[in-house]
Design a protein around this motif. Structure first.
Motif, PDB file in Angstrom:
ATOM      1  N   PRO A  55       0.827  -1.213   0.000  1.00  9.41           N
ATOM      2  CA  PRO A  55       0.000   0.000   0.000  1.00  9.41           C
ATOM      3  C   PRO A  55       0.859   1.260   0.000  1.00  9.41           C
ATOM      4  O   PRO A  55       1.950   1.274   0.564  1.00  9.41           O
ATOM      5  N   ASN A  56       0.365   2.268  -0.681  1.00 12.54           N
ATOM      6  CA  ASN A  56       0.966   3.614  -0.689  1.00 12.54           C
ATOM      7  C   ASN A  56       2.333   3.707  -1.366  1.00 12.54           C
ATOM      8  O   ASN A  56       3.030   4.701  -1.203  1.00 12.54           O
ATOM      9  N   ALA A  57       2.716   2.670  -2.102  1.00  9.35           N
ATOM     10  CA  ALA A  57       4.022   2.725  -2.770  1.00  9.35           C
ATOM     11  C   ALA A  57       3.997   3.713  -3.932  1.00  9.35           C
ATOM     12  O   ALA A  57       5.042   4.144  -4.418  1.00  9.35           O
ATOM     13  N   VAL A  81      -5.548   8.754  -6.383  1.00  7.99           N
ATOM     14  CA  VAL A  81      -4.290   8.799  -5.629  1.00  7.99           C
ATOM     15  C   VAL A  81      -4.563   9.533  -4.327  1.00  7.99           C
ATOM     16  O   VAL A  81      -5.186  10.594  -4.334  1.00  7.99           O
ATOM     17  N   SER A  82      -4.154   8.953  -3.197  1.00  7.11           N
ATOM     18  CA  SER A  82      -4.315   9.669  -1.923  1.00  7.11           C
ATOM     19  C   SER A  82      -3.277   9.170  -0.931  1.00  7.11           C
ATOM     20  O   SER A  82      -2.738   8.076  -1.095  1.00  7.11           O
ATOM     21  N   PRO A  83      -2.989   9.973   0.105  1.00  7.38           N
ATOM     22  CA  PRO A  83      -1.993   9.549   1.109  1.00  7.38           C
ATOM     23  C   PRO A  83      -2.506   8.397   1.972  1.00  7.38           C
ATOM     24  O   PRO A  83      -1.742   7.815   2.749  1.00  7.38           O
ATOM     25  N   GLU A  84      -3.764   8.050   1.820  1.00  4.21           N
ATOM     26  CA  GLU A  84      -4.341   7.000   2.676  1.00  4.21           C
ATOM     27  C   GLU A  84      -4.008   5.604   2.125  1.00  4.21           C
ATOM     28  O   GLU A  84      -4.353   5.306   0.982  1.00  4.21           O
ATOM     29  N   PRO A  85      -3.344   4.774   2.908  1.00  3.78           N
ATOM     30  CA  PRO A  85      -3.045   3.428   2.407  1.00  3.78           C
ATOM     31  C   PRO A  85      -4.336   2.631   2.202  1.00  3.78           C
ATOM     32  O   PRO A  85      -5.275   2.768   2.987  1.00  3.78           O
ATOM     33  N   GLY A  86      -4.400   1.828   1.182  1.00  2.00           N
ATOM     34  CA  GLY A  86      -5.615   1.054   0.909  1.00  2.00           C
ATOM     35  C   GLY A  86      -6.623   1.823   0.077  1.00  2.00           C
ATOM     36  O   GLY A  86      -7.809   1.539   0.123  1.00  2.00           O
ATOM     37  N   THR A  87      -6.164   2.808  -0.700  1.00  2.00           N
ATOM     38  CA  THR A  87      -7.084   3.606  -1.520  1.00  2.00           C
ATOM     39  C   THR A  87      -7.668   2.766  -2.651  1.00  2.00           C
ATOM     40  O   THR A  87      -8.868   2.771  -2.889  1.00  2.00           O
ATOM     41  N   THR A  88      -6.805   2.054  -3.372  1.00  2.00           N
ATOM     42  CA  THR A  88      -7.271   1.261  -4.513  1.00  2.00           C
ATOM     43  C   THR A  88      -7.765  -0.097  -4.013  1.00  2.00           C
ATOM     44  O   THR A  88      -7.077  -0.772  -3.246  1.00  2.00           O
TER      45      THR A  88
HETATM   46  K   LIG Z   1      -2.894   5.447  -1.349  1.00  7.32           K
END
Ligand SMILES: [K+]
Ligand SMILES: Nc1nc2c(ncn2[C@@H]2O[C@H](COP(=O)(O)OP(=O)(O)OP(=O)(O)O)[C@@H](O)[C@H]2O)c(=O)[nH]1
Ligand SMILES: [Mg+2]
Length: 528
Positions: free
Chosen positions: A294-296, A313-320
């Motif tokens: 996540p978030n790579a 795209v967002s700073p939050e891990p697990g967006t996609t």
């Molecule tokens: K993300």
């Protein structure tokens, strides 16, 4: 020795002594089969398949297939407003159609563009001043009499001319692919060339265009033709042995020579089949899957490569969560690019499902774009991804048909600048910053190399097998040759050679079944 018969078959057995006549064997031993020569296409498509009235047939001089009854017409250039639109006809009433619409009414000289006044034959209403061309069969695209009207591209002109053609007796609108189908029926194109033409029309990238052009040139067909000739010769040898094995006159080593040639053919076919799915990938696109923790920055890379905002795209891990995919032309190669959920454990059920889908997609990938955050390599999710995906895939012996992987360390902008490579122990990798674009050129260069391996270079090397159908028939041919080697009985050996030859004939269209034709011609548009 050279044997020939009235159907144009010639079998040379490389000896001055006439030892046997194989006409009887080869022509009559397998009733209903085509003569041994695959070219020119011996079997015209049934007239019924054109669904046209069976009226006026005028044999195109020298064309191998009879002219079909109806005359077809269609707009052959693209739809919509344009400078020039090309409308064409094919069939025995083409000359009549041309005369009916033009003034003066005489036919222009063959294959020379002439300016003519066009008008509606019923109302006499002027339609356009246009260039017209007359292609008497068989020297035309379809092999039939053809006419072309190069009219001004306004919708009213085009529909007026089409309507006028429809009012000429014996003319009807063409169906999708019907011009090409007629060309095939008249021996103007082989089946593999037809496929090349279909691909050329649909080609979207450079590499696809090059591959389609080579196929349209008939390279694959010529290759199959050569192989079929080898089989024909071997079959003649075996059948000679069946009939005259006891005969003292039969030259020695006839059977050995056949076996030797079959073995050589097996090697050639095997090498070609090892090209595996490369040609098909080039035709329909290689699967490139972006994966990582996540978030790579996977979605950032997806958007960068496809040059459009496909993924959030967002700073939050697990967006996609879902697999997002889009076709992308990468360095001239067609690809289907997929963005996937970040791989990690211990998450809620929705993200878990996303991870499951990502893993599924990873298995189908031709090329994995493995993305890690360069500033976060020690995190558990980075380490897990390296251990579970990157290292095992990299360790597998690389082959053109196997899965390939490129490791990308993203967010290089967060690393101290100009320092030494901070990760010399990692597998080979590229540094990239999706934020600044630094490293993108190197990544594209590396992608190009990988895709060239996966898809093959369409400008060099042997012609690629662009469809599953090609692979199926070559494999069938190879299997039959295997049976030849194992056959204890010469009659069975001969049968195996016939089966092998049948597969090659199917590949190029000599034994064309209707279903295959339907599938291929469905790809065409009306007017082609
Ligand atoms: K993300
Ligand atoms: N500094 C820096 N930030 C980046 C770079 N690439 C992406 N980011 C940021 O990293 C965060 C995550 O980016 P995403 O593209 O959403 O990452 P992802 O791998 O798709 O994340 P998930 O879908 O949640 O797994 C975002 O805030 C991005 O703006 C980069 O090259 N440099
Ligand atoms: Mg994402």
């Amino acid at each position: 020795m050279s044997l020939s018969d009235e159907e144009g078959i010639s079998v040379s057995l490389g000896s001055e002594n006439p030892v046997y006549c194989c006409r009887r064997n080869i022509i009559s031993l397998h009733p209903g089969e085509q003569p041994l020569c695959l070219f020119p296409w011996p079997q015209p498509i049934e007239e019924e398949s054109f669904r046209g009235p069976r009226s006026c047939t005028r044999q195109g001089s020298g064309a191998p297939a009879p002219s079909s009854g109806s005359t077809i017409f269609a707009l052959s250039s693209g739809q919509g407003r344009c400078g020039i639109a090309v409308i064409r006809t094919s069939g025995p009433s083409s000359a009549h159609a041309l005369r009916s619409l033009t003034a003066p009414q005489d036919l222009p000289p063959a294959r020379r563009a002439c300016l003519r006044q066009l008008s509606d034959p019923c109302s006499g209403e002027p339609l356009d001043r246009a260039l017209v061309l007359w292609f008497p069969g068989p020297q035309s695209f379809t092999g039939e009499d053809c006419a072309e009207f190069h009219v001004h591209g306004g919708p009213a002109v085009v529909s007026g001319v089409l309507q006028a053609l429809g009012s000429v007796p014996g003319l009807r609108p063409a169906e999708a692919g019907e011009f090409t189908r007629r060309a095939f029926a008249h021996g103007k194109l082989s089946l593999t060339e037809v496929e090349g033409l279909a691909d050329l029309i649909h080609a979207e990238t450079e590499a696809q265009r090059r591959q389609a052009l080579r196929q349209l040139d008939g390279e694959l067909g010529h290759l199959c033709h050569g192989w079929a000739e080898i089989l024909t010769k071997a079959l003649a040898h075996v059948e000679a042995y069946i009939d005259f094995g006891e005969d003292d006159n039969l030259e020695e080593g006839v059977l050995d020579q056949a076996t030797r040639e079959v073995r050589e053919l097996e090697v050639a076919l095997g090498a070609h089949l090892r090209d595996a799915r490369r040609g098909q990938r080039l035709r329909s696109g290689a699967h490139v899957v972006i994966a990582g923790p996540p978030n790579a920055g996977k979605s950032s890379l997806m958007n960068l490569l496809s040059r459009k905002p496909v993924s959030i795209v967002s700073p939050e891990p697990g967006t996609t969560r879902d697999v997002l995919e889009t076709p992308v032309d990468l360095a001239g190669f067609p690809t289907l690019l997929s963005d996937t959920a970040g791989l990690r454990e211990g998450v809620g059920p929705v993200e878990q499902e996303g991870v499951r889908r990502a893993q599924n997609r990873l298995e189908q990938a031709d090329l994995i774009l493995a993305v890690l955050d360069a500033s976060d390599l020690a995190s558990p999710s980075s380490c897990n991804f390296l251990d579970a995906v990157v290292i095992p895939t990299g360790a597998r012996s690389p082959s053109p048909s196997g899965q390939r992987l490129l490791l990308v360390l993203n967010k290089s902008d967060l690393l101290p600048s100009n320092g030494p490579d901070p990760n010399p122990d990692l597998p080979p990798h590229l540094l990239l910053s999706c934020l600044t674009g630094q490293g993108l050129d190197d990544l594209l260069e590396a992608l190009k190399k990988e895709l060239a391996i996966l898809c093959g270079d369409p400008s060099t090397g042997p012609p690629l097998l662009t469809r599953a159908r090609h692979q199926h028939h070559l494999q069938g041919c190879l299997d039959a040759l295997g049976h030849y080697k194992q056959a204890k009985d010469l009659a069975l050996a001969a049968e195996a050679l016939r089966v092998a030859r049948g597969h090659l004939a199917h590949l190029t269209g000599g034994g064309g079944t209707e279903e295959v034709l339907d599938i291929i011609f469905r790809d065409f548009c009306v007017g082609k």
